[in-house]
Design an enzyme around this catalytic site. Structure first.
Site, PDB file in Angstrom:
ATOM      1  N   SER A 103       2.890   9.612  48.549  1.00  0.00           N
ATOM      2  CA  SER A 103       3.999  10.268  49.118  1.00  0.00           C
ATOM      3  C   SER A 103       4.920   9.191  49.617  1.00  0.00           C
ATOM      4  O   SER A 103       5.618   8.705  49.002  1.00  0.00           O
ATOM      5  CB  SER A 103       3.484  11.064  50.409  1.00  0.00           C
ATOM      6  OG  SER A 103       4.187  12.041  50.861  1.00  0.00           O
TER       7      SER A 103
ATOM      8  N   ASP B 194      11.630  12.326  49.385  1.00  0.00           N
ATOM      9  CA  ASP B 194      10.649  11.204  49.618  1.00  0.00           C
ATOM     10  C   ASP B 194       9.889  11.067  48.045  1.00  0.00           C
ATOM     11  O   ASP B 194      10.448  11.561  47.236  1.00  0.00           O
ATOM     12  CB  ASP B 194       9.463  11.301  50.807  1.00  0.00           C
ATOM     13  CG  ASP B 194       8.645  12.405  50.308  1.00  0.00           C
ATOM     14  OD1 ASP B 194       9.034  13.404  49.378  1.00  0.00           O
ATOM     15  OD2 ASP B 194       7.274  12.557  50.770  1.00  0.00           O
TER      16      ASP B 194
ATOM     17  N   ASP C   7       7.339  11.479  46.606  1.00  0.00           N
ATOM     18  CA  ASP C   7       6.651  12.688  45.611  1.00  0.00           C
ATOM     19  C   ASP C   7       7.390  13.865  45.808  1.00  0.00           C
ATOM     20  O   ASP C   7       6.994  14.869  45.396  1.00  0.00           O
ATOM     21  CB  ASP C   7       5.077  12.840  45.998  1.00  0.00           C
ATOM     22  CG  ASP C   7       4.889  13.432  47.351  1.00  0.00           C
ATOM     23  OD1 ASP C   7       5.942  13.385  48.421  1.00  0.00           O
ATOM     24  OD2 ASP C   7       3.886  14.321  47.576  1.00  0.00           O
TER      25      ASP C   7
ATOM     26  N   ASP D 253       8.266  16.116  48.308  1.00  0.00           N
ATOM     27  CA  ASP D 253       7.824  17.309  49.327  1.00  0.00           C
ATOM     28  C   ASP D 253       8.299  17.221  50.678  1.00  0.00           C
ATOM     29  O   ASP D 253       8.266  18.209  51.246  1.00  0.00           O
ATOM     30  CB  ASP D 253       6.249  17.364  49.206  1.00  0.00           C
ATOM     31  CG  ASP D 253       5.549  16.102  49.781  1.00  0.00           C
ATOM     32  OD1 ASP D 253       6.452  15.225  50.291  1.00  0.00           O
ATOM     33  OD2 ASP D 253       4.205  16.183  50.023  1.00  0.00           O
TER      34      ASP D 253
END
Length: 455
Positions: free
Chosen positions: A108, A247, A249, A251
């Site tokens: 993430s 960000d 990834d 999400d």
């Protein structure tokens, strides 16, 4: 059984350290395949469960992808590989293709030295705790490879990005477009680098994309939703109407207006909720977290929108949304869940919901939020020894009580252990900047001293 490897958002850690090692991830892939293969999927004779694997742009993704692929194949599960894709894209594709599960290789918002593995079920949501426990029970079992004729097959999924781009666009009204808007999009050198710009451009915006040149080492590095200074500068440089930061990834989303002012997840959720309320489309209430700013909570009360706080983590927000049968929730960090649009948090889709509100009301971010002013807050992270419970130390509890008494009902103190890093997060919020900073630093100093003694 207490879970050893799975945290609040899958398995995460430093690459090369257990559990983010090739051998452990190989075992994880086999264990996951074994659990999935044992489920009754009502497949026709000869069919095998199929798992989709996606990843972000970290250099370690190649290694972990190969290990997962080998473990799943050895267990007799077929594998589809999407390459770099946002976490939420994998959740969508699982459902669109009627697959049995999905895996995302990502840490993430962390830097490239870390990585992790997240699992999604057939309905595009995070795996239930019970399934995670079953996988953990199998993770240390010896790998017993299936006979050659029963090994899983592996292939690349064609046009995964094109499918997802169209899905994102479908969540924006056909009667609207983004013509006349100049938008800067920061992709954090992550999984949205070749996707986000296309979505906003195809909806009509003049798009400037930054953070779109990943090299395996620069994901989230001084860019994206956790470091917005580059976006703020770019918005001013290009005289853009607003900026969107995602960000690594994809999400999370944070937005910036034409003056470079930041708007976090709390404020963006407030805009979406207010717009839906005004249109008569607000169903139920909003789920925030322990970190949601008190000013936003008060704003929902004024609009008579029910509001509840969940524990920190989009997983907990999702659980409470399902329990209440509500549709909107999220975190100040930029995780925003619109259950009527997707099964999980999605930075691009959440940004589109905000843009819809701005376009339909012909307002700026600042104008939409003129009725609320966020309470000042201070967040300090203090590194702690692993498994050391500093929060329940008497000395810390006494200082927290002092702080809460001084802040009265116009503020609050929150101490919590991070679910992804070996740190204690100290948050103090209140109407007085001076008091907030004083107590945040005093509590952080006390935590640091106790940790030094523990070492």
């Amino acid at each position: 059984m207490t879970k050893k490897f799975f945290g609040t958002d899958g398995i995460r850690g430093r690459v090369g350290e257990d559990p983010i090692t090739p051998d452990r991830i190989l075992n994880l892939g086999f264990a996951a395949g074994k659990v999935l293969a044992a489920k009754d999927w009502h497949l026709t004779a000869g069919e095998r469960p199929v798992v989709l694997i996606g990843k972000d742009t970290r250099v370690s993704g190649y290694m972990l992808e190969s290990a997962l692929e080998a473990g799943l194949s050895a267990s007799g599960v077929d594998v589809l590989l999407s390459g770099p894709m946002p976490t939420s894209a994998i959740a969508y594709l699982i459902r669109a293709l009627r697959l049995q599960a999905g895996i995302v290789i990502s840490a993430s918002h962390n830097l490239f030295e870390d990585n992790g593995v997240k699992f999604f079920s057939a309905d595009g949501t995070k795996l239930p705790d019970e399934i995670e426990r079953q996988i953990e029970e199998e993770i240390n079992s010896p790998i017993k490879t299936m006979p050659s004729a029963q090994l899983g097959k592996v292939q690349r999924l064609k046009d995964a990005s094109g499918r997802y781009i169209e899905f994102c666009k479908s969540t924006f009204p056909y009667s609207l477009d983004l013509r006349g808007l100049r938008i800067v999009v920061d992709c954090a050198n992550g999984a949205t680098y070749n996707i986000a710009g296309h979505v906003f451009h195809e909806l009509g915006a003049d798009v400037v994309t930054i953070g779109d040149k990943p090299n395996g080492l620069n994901i989230n590095l001084e860019c994206g939703a956790t470091h917005c200074s580059a976006l703020q500068e770019s918005v001013k440089l290009h005289r853009a109407d607003l900026g969107i930061a995602l960000d690594g990834d994809g999400d999370r989303v944070i937005m910036v207006d034409d003056k470079g002012v930041l708007y976090d997840g709390d404020q963006l959720i407030y805009i979406i909720a207010q717009h839906r309320q005004q249109k008569g489309l607000m169903k139920g209430g909003v789920v925030g977290t322990l970190m949601t700013n008190m000013a936003v909570e008060n704003g929902f009360k004024n609009m008579q929108i029910p509001f509840l706080r969940a524990k920190v983590g989009d997983r907990h927000v999702m659980e409470l949304l399902r329990k209440k049968k509500w549709f909107l929730g999220g975190e100040s960090s930029g995780h925003i869940i619109c259950m009527d649009k997707h099964t999980t948090g999605d930075g691009i889709i959440s940004a589109l919901q905000v843009l819809q509100a701005l376009c339909e009301k012909e307002l700026t971010l600042a104008e939409f939020l003129q009725d609320i002013t966020l309470y000042p807050n201070r967040l300090i992270n203090v590194k702690v020894p692993k498994s050391f419970d500093v929060v329940n130390q008497r000395e810390i509890q006494e200082i927290v009580k002092e702080a809460e008494f001084d802040l009265n009902s116009q503020g609050r103190v929150l101490l919590r252990a991070s679910g992804t890093e070996p740190v204690i997060r100290i948050m103090v919020e209140g109407e007085s900047d001076q008091k907030v900073n004083y107590w945040a630093e005093k509590i952080a100093d006390a935590v640091q001293k106790i940790c030094n003694r523990a070492d």
